[in-house]
Motif scaffolding. Structure first.
Motif, short mmCIF file in Angstrom:
data_model
loop_
_atom_site.label_atom_id
_atom_site.label_comp_id
_atom_site.label_asym_id
_atom_site.label_seq_id
_atom_site.Cartn_x
_atom_site.Cartn_y
_atom_site.Cartn_z
N LYS A 196 -19.16 56.04 -105.73
CA LYS A 196 -18.36 55.19 -104.86
C LYS A 196 -17.21 56.02 -104.30
O LYS A 196 -16.18 56.20 -104.94
N GLY A 225 -23.00 48.00 -106.56
CA GLY A 225 -22.97 46.56 -106.77
C GLY A 225 -21.83 46.17 -107.68
O GLY A 225 -20.99 47.00 -108.05
N ALA A 226 -21.79 44.88 -108.02
CA ALA A 226 -20.76 44.37 -108.93
C ALA A 226 -21.14 44.79 -110.34
O ALA A 226 -21.80 44.05 -111.06
N ASN A 227 -20.75 45.99 -110.70
CA ASN A 227 -21.31 46.64 -111.89
C ASN A 227 -20.25 47.31 -112.74
O ASN A 227 -20.19 48.54 -112.82
N ILE A 228 -19.40 46.56 -113.35
CA ILE A 228 -18.48 47.17 -114.32
C ILE A 228 -19.33 47.68 -115.48
O ILE A 228 -20.09 46.91 -116.10
N LYS A 280 -14.20 49.26 -101.27
CA LYS A 280 -13.69 48.19 -102.14
C LYS A 280 -12.68 48.74 -103.14
O LYS A 280 -11.81 48.02 -103.62
N ASN A 281 -12.78 50.03 -103.46
CA ASN A 281 -11.82 50.62 -104.39
C ASN A 281 -10.40 50.64 -103.82
O ASN A 281 -9.42 50.51 -104.56
N ASP A 336 -19.15 42.86 -105.44
CA ASP A 336 -18.46 44.01 -106.04
C ASP A 336 -16.96 43.93 -105.79
O ASP A 336 -16.14 44.27 -106.65
N THR A 339 -15.54 41.52 -108.41
CA THR A 339 -15.47 42.02 -109.79
C THR A 339 -14.44 43.13 -109.93
O THR A 339 -13.68 43.19 -110.90
N THR A 340 -14.37 43.99 -108.92
CA THR A 340 -13.44 45.11 -109.02
C THR A 340 -11.99 44.66 -108.91
O THR A 340 -11.09 45.25 -109.52
N GLY A 344 -11.60 45.77 -112.64
CA GLY A 344 -11.83 47.21 -112.51
C GLY A 344 -10.65 48.09 -112.91
O GLY A 344 -9.53 47.61 -113.14
N ARG A 345 -10.92 49.40 -112.96
CA ARG A 345 -9.91 50.38 -113.36
C ARG A 345 -8.86 50.57 -112.27
O ARG A 345 -7.69 50.80 -112.55
N ASN A 346 -9.29 50.48 -111.01
CA ASN A 346 -8.33 50.65 -109.90
C ASN A 346 -7.29 49.53 -109.93
O ASN A 346 -6.10 49.77 -109.76
O1 LIG Z 1 -13.39 50.28 -112.46
P1 LIG Z 1 -13.48 50.51 -110.97
O2 LIG Z 1 -12.32 49.94 -110.23
O3 LIG Z 1 -13.75 51.95 -110.65
O4 LIG Z 1 -14.75 49.67 -110.48
C1 LIG Z 1 -15.92 49.74 -111.24
C2 LIG Z 1 -17.12 49.35 -110.45
O5 LIG Z 1 -17.16 50.04 -109.23
C3 LIG Z 1 -17.22 47.87 -110.23
O6 LIG Z 1 -18.47 47.59 -109.64
#
Ligand SMILES: O=P(O)(O)OC[C@H](O)CO
Ligand SMILES: NC(=O)c1ccc[n+]([C@@H]2O[C@H](COP(=O)([O-])OP(=O)(O)OC[C@H]3O[C@@H](n4cnc5c(N)ncnc54)[C@H](O)[C@@H]3O)[C@@H](O)[C@H]2O)c1
Length: 418
Positions: A196, A225-228, A280-281, A336, A339-340, A344-346
């Motif tokens: 990504k 995708g929406a994939n944590i 999306k990040n 995605d 979920t992010t 997510g980490r960002n």
């Molecule tokens: O933890 P992030 O923000 O890098 O997002 C994780 C994945 O891309 C979510 O689909």
């Protein structure tokens, strides 16, 4: 010239190819003169080819390969290699390791995984993974199947592979691909990018599926995708999207990744899938600022809506062939983003940025234990590209994320220009 780069590489004059010229290029008619005039020099400018002659030669072979791409040939088993072993790389290794055993007619049962070697309490990470079947640093608490083998040597990891899965933080891809050049066969290998991010050089921008195609001369799909990763690894129901160049590849990747809890849709939109994952990040960083300010759900929903529109506008403006429906109908798009922006980490690091005032590189080290933050870097890359194109003002959310992260703008200004 790589036909995929024709789709996505841009010059300061705008899109390189119209739909009509692209179609003609793919069927080989105007290939040489067109490539000589525009496309090959662009590849050279971006540093993917050392000369126009080399770029033209590669393009010729790409066109030939694609002409025969959907013709069924022998049904040899695919031999998979995973390049990357971080949080998502390890979750994917778990899934793929299980799935090759479910489809023994289609896939070789051995799954080598390239691991960027490091020491954990005096032991090599590869040794720990191979003995304990767990990536204790990047995906702790999840057992990997025994048929996944951690390998620290890149050439050894890809030896004999026919299907390469690229799953590394985006900043490492160009150097990894350069290391791989000459180490994989010239024909018969396919790849998929789970990365990504985008690659920006001045007024040029490329998705990593195209960078991989260009550097390695392999046909490259994209999965996003929406994939944590932690949730996928625990078997919670998730969906993902594979963008393919050739349907036959999309079907193969779907078979490799899909199980009852991980559903894979395949679509003919590599660029759209890749750009949703990268952009999306940036929006997730904005959502994290909003959370850090304690603004609540309405504000975050507004940021996500505006962010989705900027993602789509950017992709449609700078890349050919992106499908608008990818942004709203696919897991790679709106799902995605949701979920992010929540898990997510960002988001997490951007919230901490507001609450602690610490720089992002410090927060990445303190909060992510070696995992990489992609959104802040992507915000800078996208900003540099937009500035080089004179289009910064057209993307106020992207611009403000950049100014907060890099120019000390107050986080509370995140919505000031919207
Ligand atoms: O933890 P992030 O923000 O890098 O997002 C994780 C994945 O891309 C979510 O689909
Ligand atoms: N983690 C997720 O939930 C998730 C989900 C979907 C997609 N992705 C995407 O997948 C890609 C890979 O993410 P990840 O979560 O697997 O990685 P990660 O963030 O866990 O990154 C750490 C990885 O980078 C490796 N690394 C560090 N320095 C390196 C170097 N110099 N050369 C090569 N490798 C080096 C580490 O060994 C480790 O494997 C990213 O583009 C990410 O956005 C992540």
């Amino acid at each position: 010239m790589q036909a995929s780069l024709a789709r996505s590489l841009q010059t300061s004059r705008g899109p390189l190819l119209t739909h009509r010229t692209r179609t003609a290029t793919l069927s080989g008619h105007c290939y040489h003169s067109r490539a000589r005039q525009t496309l090959a020099p662009t590849l050279v400018t971006m540093g993917y080819r050392s000369s126009a002659r080399e770029a033209i030669s590669d393009a010729y072979h790409t066109v030939r390969r694609r002409r025969h791409a959907d013709t069924p040939r022998h049904h040899a088993k695919e031999k998979i290699a995973i390049i990357g072993s971080g949080n998502w790389g390890s979750a994917i290794a778990m899934l793929v390791g299980q799935n090759v055993l479910t489809h023994p007619d289609s896939f070789d049962d051995h799954v080598p995984m390239y691991v960027h070697e490091e020491e954990i309490n005096g032991r090599k990470l590869t040794e720990i993974i191979n003995e304990e079947h767990e990536n204790v640093k990047y995906l702790p608490g999840i057992k990997l199947p025994d048929n996944v083998q951690a390998i620290p040597d890149l050439a050894e990891a890809v030896d004999g592979a026919t299907a390469l899965i690229f799953v590394l933080p985006h900043q490492f891809i160009p150097s990894i691909c350069r290391d791989l050049r000459g180490k994989i066969p010239k024909h018969g290998v396919k790849a998929i990018s789970l990365i990504k991010g985008v690659d920006v050089k001045g007024t040029n921008i490329a998705i990593f599926a195209d960078v991989i195609e260009s550097l390695l001369n392999v046909s490259c799909s994209a999965l996003s995708g929406a994939n944590i990763a932690d949730e996928v690894a625990k078997g919670a129901f998730s969906e993902t999207t594979v963008g393919y160049r050739r349907k036959v590849d999309g079907v193969m990747w779907q078979k490799l990744f899909q199980n009852e809890n991980f559903h894979v849709q395949i679509i003919d939109d590599v660029a759209g899938v890749s750009l949703c994952g990268a952009l999306k990040n940036v929006v997730a960083v904005a959502a994290g600022f909003s959370d850090g300010l304690g603004w609540g759900n309405n504000s975050k929903a507004a940021i996500m809506r505006i962010g989705l529109l900027e993602m789509k506008k950017f992709s449609m403006e700078f890349f050919q062939g992106v499908r608008p429906e990818t942004f709203v109908q696919e897991s790679a798009g709106v799902a995605d983003l949701i979920t992010t922006c929540f898990g997510g980490r960002n988001r997490k690091c951007a919230e901490a940025y507001v609450k602690t005032g610490k720089p992002f590189d410090v927060l990445e080290k303190q909060l992510l234990n070696g995992q990489k933050l992609q959104g802040v870097e992507t915000a800078r890359e996208v900003h540099n590209f937009l500035q080089a194109r004179g289009r910064v003002d057209e993307y106020p959310l992207f611009r403000t994320v950049y100014e907060i992260a890099y120019k000390s703008l107050e986080p509370s200004k995140i919505t000031a220009k919207l």
